[in-house]
Design an enzyme around this catalytic site. Structure first.
Site, PDB file in Angstrom:
ATOM      1  CB  CYS A  99      -0.759   0.076   1.264  1.00 46.35           C
ATOM      2  SG  CYS A  99      -1.891  -1.326   1.438  1.00 46.35           S
ATOM      3  CD  GLU A 128     -27.784  14.405  10.172  1.00 48.39           C
ATOM      4  OE1 GLU A 128     -28.428  14.718   9.367  1.00 48.39           O
ATOM      5  OE2 GLU A 128     -27.152  14.945  10.876  1.00 48.39           O
ATOM      6  CG  HIS A 149      -9.345  -5.489   2.048  1.00 47.43           C
ATOM      7  ND1 HIS A 149      -8.354  -6.852   2.073  1.00 47.43           N
ATOM      8  CD2 HIS A 149      -8.653  -4.535   1.417  1.00 47.43           C
ATOM      9  CE1 HIS A 149      -7.330  -6.190   1.252  1.00 47.43           C
ATOM     10  NE2 HIS A 149      -7.376  -5.033   1.146  1.00 47.43           N
TER      11      HIS A 149
HETATM   12 ZN    ZN Z   1      -6.282  -4.055  -0.301  1.00 49.33          ZN
END
Ligand code: ZN
Length: 228
Positions: free
Chosen positions: A80, A123, A100
């Site tokens: 990531c 809301e 996820h």
């Molecule tokens: Zn992922």
């Protein structure tokens, strides 16, 4: 007000968030990811580990440009990392989270190719940075890739194309969410998860989530009057 954590507190905060996310099902099966930035240091949870058992020594430290300053012994940097970096570079984020969440995954399946997820008159939208109840808020949905890091160009383009969104949804995969610090990013992620769950449930009930509203026709006018 932005979190001002020291090094030990930043590492502990990531471990705490990983445990919370795992309990929510957002980081099960070693998935998901969490990072936060304190000044010019970025802290990141490692790749492919049981997120609920993470220890402060397992956290990587990177510089403002994503170069590793301090690796965690025996751990791999998360795939990531370049995607987190996109939000640090383009939005000056203080924390970037990747979940996820199944509700986000299901909501992504309802969005036609090339279109964003649109939200209105819920809301919990008011929990999103700069978003109001009567807005039609758009969150980009990009297509998934075989490998996580290959998403980088698409995530960057979506961040540029949707300046009002502080999240990018990856179809059939999950979501990247950022905020000014870890607490703010966490709140954004919680609101988005709720909103995606609402969209999925409305769809299951046969309700069009953009046309469902049964409010009085002048509800928007009344809201404007109240705000004035
Ligand atoms: Zn992922």
């Amino acid at each position: 007000m932005v979190d001002l954590l020291n090094n030990a507190q930043a590492r502990e905060r990531i471990c705490e968030l990983c445990r919370l996310f795992w309990q929510l099902g957002w980081a099960s099966g070693t998935g998901g990811g969490i990072s936060l930035r304190i000044g010019d240091t970025i802290y990141m949870a490692p790749s492919g580990v049981e997120k609920e058992r993470l220890q402060p020594a397992d956290i990587f430290e990177l510089d403002r440009h994503g170069r590793i300053k301090k690796a965690a012994p025996g751990q791999r940097l998360t795939a990531c990392a370049p995607l987190f970096q996109a939000a640090y570079d383009h939005r000056d984020a203080g924390a970037v989270l990747h979940s996820h969440s199944l509700d986000v995954v299901l909501a992504s399946m309802l969005v036609p190719p090339g279109e964003p997820l649109r939200l209105t008159r819920l809301e919990m939208m008011k929990g999103l940075e700069g978003v109001g109840y009567f807005d039609v808020h758009e969150i980009p949905v990009i297509e998934n890739t075989a490998l996580e890091h290959e998403l980088k160009d698409r995530v960057e383009q979506a961040i540029i194309d949707y300046p009002k969104s502080n999240a990018v949804i990856v179809r059939n995969h999950g979501i990247y969410v950022w905020g000014r610090d870890a607490g703010h990013a966490k709140a954004q992620a919680e609101c988005l998860d709720y909103l995606c769950r609402a969209v999925v449930r409305m769809h299951a009930a046969g309700i069009d989530h953009l046309k469902y509203d049964r409010s009085a026709p002048d509800a928007a006018d009344q809201d404007t009057a109240c705000a004035a």
